[in-house]
Design a protein around this motif. Structure first.
Motif, PDB file in Angstrom:
ATOM      1  N   GLU A   1      -7.621   2.996  -1.867  1.00  0.00           N
ATOM      2  CA  GLU A   1      -6.199   3.106  -1.541  1.00  0.00           C
ATOM      3  C   GLU A   1      -5.405   2.910  -2.817  1.00  0.00           C
ATOM      4  O   GLU A   1      -5.898   2.349  -3.786  1.00  0.00           O
TER       5      GLU A   1
ATOM      6  N   THR B   1       0.837  -1.197   0.000  1.00  0.00           N
ATOM      7  CA  THR B   1       0.000   0.000   0.000  1.00  0.00           C
ATOM      8  C   THR B   1       0.875   1.250   0.000  1.00  0.00           C
ATOM      9  O   THR B   1       1.752   1.395   0.843  1.00  0.00           O
TER      10      THR B   1
ATOM     11  N   HIS C   1      -2.359   0.899  -4.242  1.00  0.00           N
ATOM     12  CA  HIS C   1      -1.514  -0.263  -3.980  1.00  0.00           C
ATOM     13  C   HIS C   1      -0.571  -0.435  -5.161  1.00  0.00           C
ATOM     14  O   HIS C   1      -0.994  -0.396  -6.315  1.00  0.00           O
TER      15      HIS C   1
ATOM     16  N   ARG D   1      -0.614   4.488  -0.063  1.00  0.00           N
ATOM     17  CA  ARG D   1      -1.346   5.360   0.859  1.00  0.00           C
ATOM     18  C   ARG D   1      -2.815   4.944   0.826  1.00  0.00           C
ATOM     19  O   ARG D   1      -3.338   4.597  -0.221  1.00  0.00           O
ATOM     20  N   SER D   2      -3.480   5.023   1.973  1.00  0.00           N
ATOM     21  CA  SER D   2      -4.891   4.652   2.076  1.00  0.00           C
ATOM     22  C   SER D   2      -5.786   5.874   1.923  1.00  0.00           C
ATOM     23  O   SER D   2      -5.352   7.008   2.112  1.00  0.00           O
TER      24      SER D   2
END
Length: 90
Positions: free
Chosen positions: A74, A15, A76, A17-18
């Protein structure tokens, strides 16, 4: 009026950033073999960016036109033969 830009560096698959994000640009550092970057909306989500890079041990900058790429949940990444990436969200 422009909003703030957030830069996030990653050196491995996972990930970036979410949350809901707008990708405006990405910089990649390639290794000595043909490289590929895949960005998905979540680890099992839709592929929104998929690009191959030459094996030239160079940095490449990719600017996303217009309003960028929207990640709803998010961002990924899957890195293949990349040393690192830096994603710029705005």
């Amino acid at each position: 009026m422009s909003g703030p830009i957030i830069a996030v560096r990653k050196a491995s698959t996972g990930t970036v950033r979410s949350g809901r994000l707008r990708l405006k640009a990405v910089t990649v550092s390639t290794s000595g073999a043909d490289a590929r970057l895949v960005l998905k909306n979540g680890s099992g989500g839709s592929t929104l960016f998929d690009m191959d890079f030459a094996a030239d041990n160079a940095d490449e900058q990719i600017y996303i036109p217009d309003n960028g790429i929207i990640f709803e949940s998010e961002c990924h990444c899957t890195l293949t033969n990349l040393t690192s990436i830096t994603c710029f969200f705005g």
